[in-house]
Design a protein around this motif. Structure first.
Motif, PDB file in Angstrom:
ATOM      1  N   PHE A 192     -54.550  18.613 -30.626  1.00  0.00           N
ATOM      2  CA  PHE A 192     -55.066  17.753 -31.690  1.00  0.00           C
ATOM      3  C   PHE A 192     -55.779  16.581 -31.031  1.00  0.00           C
ATOM      4  O   PHE A 192     -55.466  16.192 -29.903  1.00  0.00           O
ATOM      5  N   VAL A 247     -45.307  23.811 -35.632  1.00  0.00           N
ATOM      6  CA  VAL A 247     -46.121  23.952 -36.838  1.00  0.00           C
ATOM      7  C   VAL A 247     -45.182  24.431 -37.942  1.00  0.00           C
ATOM      8  O   VAL A 247     -44.605  25.510 -37.845  1.00  0.00           O
ATOM      9  N   ILE A 284     -49.735  20.402 -29.364  1.00  0.00           N
ATOM     10  CA  ILE A 284     -48.863  20.713 -30.499  1.00  0.00           C
ATOM     11  C   ILE A 284     -47.621  21.453 -30.015  1.00  0.00           C
ATOM     12  O   ILE A 284     -47.722  22.375 -29.212  1.00  0.00           O
ATOM     13  N   GLY A 334     -46.562  16.907 -32.020  1.00  0.00           N
ATOM     14  CA  GLY A 334     -47.186  17.131 -30.731  1.00  0.00           C
ATOM     15  C   GLY A 334     -46.972  15.932 -29.831  1.00  0.00           C
ATOM     16  O   GLY A 334     -46.634  14.841 -30.298  1.00  0.00           O
ATOM     17  N   VAL A 387     -57.780  19.619 -35.303  1.00  0.00           N
ATOM     18  CA  VAL A 387     -56.573  20.363 -34.953  1.00  0.00           C
ATOM     19  C   VAL A 387     -56.953  21.814 -34.682  1.00  0.00           C
ATOM     20  O   VAL A 387     -57.752  22.402 -35.407  1.00  0.00           O
ATOM     21  N   MET A 421     -46.853  19.070 -38.534  1.00  0.00           N
ATOM     22  CA  MET A 421     -46.877  19.433 -37.118  1.00  0.00           C
ATOM     23  C   MET A 421     -46.367  18.264 -36.295  1.00  0.00           C
ATOM     24  O   MET A 421     -46.433  17.116 -36.726  1.00  0.00           O
ATOM     25  N   ALA A 452     -54.308  24.776 -33.742  1.00  0.00           N
ATOM     26  CA  ALA A 452     -52.924  25.092 -33.374  1.00  0.00           C
ATOM     27  C   ALA A 452     -52.442  26.347 -34.083  1.00  0.00           C
ATOM     28  O   ALA A 452     -52.941  26.718 -35.143  1.00  0.00           O
TER      29      ALA A 452
END
Length: 190
Positions: A83, A105, A102, A117, A70, A115, A72
């Motif tokens: 991701f 968050v 993503i 995405g 990840v 998260m 982000a």
């Protein structure tokens, strides 16, 4: 003119200049533009940053290798980053993995983050049903760490979009590597 009056005028001047620039189609200087132009900006205090790679075990396939990367940053109002999740059965080469962007968050405090995405690419096969769907991810950095991923909660369930900023509890223990959570790590992140 007092200092207080000058401050009000300068704030009004900046606001008016920004509005005027927008009215004539000229984009005002934003922090992302400043970064692209080589300028340095302060970190947004509402953003949470999640980065790293962790290998984890997943109970339905105990002999297989799993990995989640990840990178982000953002909050519930907006996020950016990527991701990639890999599943490699024994004796097979690692494929390109499930990749996505993503869009949220959400920090949960004390080393926890959720998260969401949208999946943009998968290896051929069953995972391709995830392309275009929003998935949920979760990470805990406590006691060695754990990860969660919505498509691994119920393997028999049909593919559906996860609501934005929602994900499963982190259920799969990390066995190597780690994720780092920094910036705003406390809810609310807005």
């Amino acid at each position: 003119m007092s200092t207080k009056t000058r401050t009000k005028l300068s704030r009004r001047g900046i606001l008016l200049a920004t509005l005027a620039a927008g009215a004539v189609g000229v984009a005002p200087l934003t922090s992302s533009f400043a970064e692209e132009a080589g300028g340095k900006t302060k970190a947004d205090p509402t953003e949470t940053v999640v980065e790293g790679t962790a290998h984890f075990s997943y109970r339905p396939f105990p002999q297989d290798k799993f990995k989640l990367t990840v990178n982000a940053r953002g909050n519930v109002k907006g996020a950016k980053g990527t991701f990639t999740g890999w599943h490699t059965p024994p004796g097979e080469p690692q494929d390109g993995g499930i990749q996505g962007t993503i869009d949220c968050v959400l920090p949960g405090g004390r080393g926890n983050v959720t998260m969401t995405g949208v999946v943009t690419k998968t290896p051929p096969g069953e995972a391709s049903a995830l392309i275009g769907h929003r998935v949920g991810l979760s990470i805990s950095t406590h006691r060695g760490g754990r990860v969660g991923f919505s498509w691994g909660v119920d393997l028999e369930a049909p593919v559906v979009d996860v609501p934005k900023c929602n994900g499963p509890a982190p259920f799969a223990p990390v066995v190597a590597g780690r994720h780092r959570i920094s910036g705003n790590t406390e809810y609310p992140a807005f």
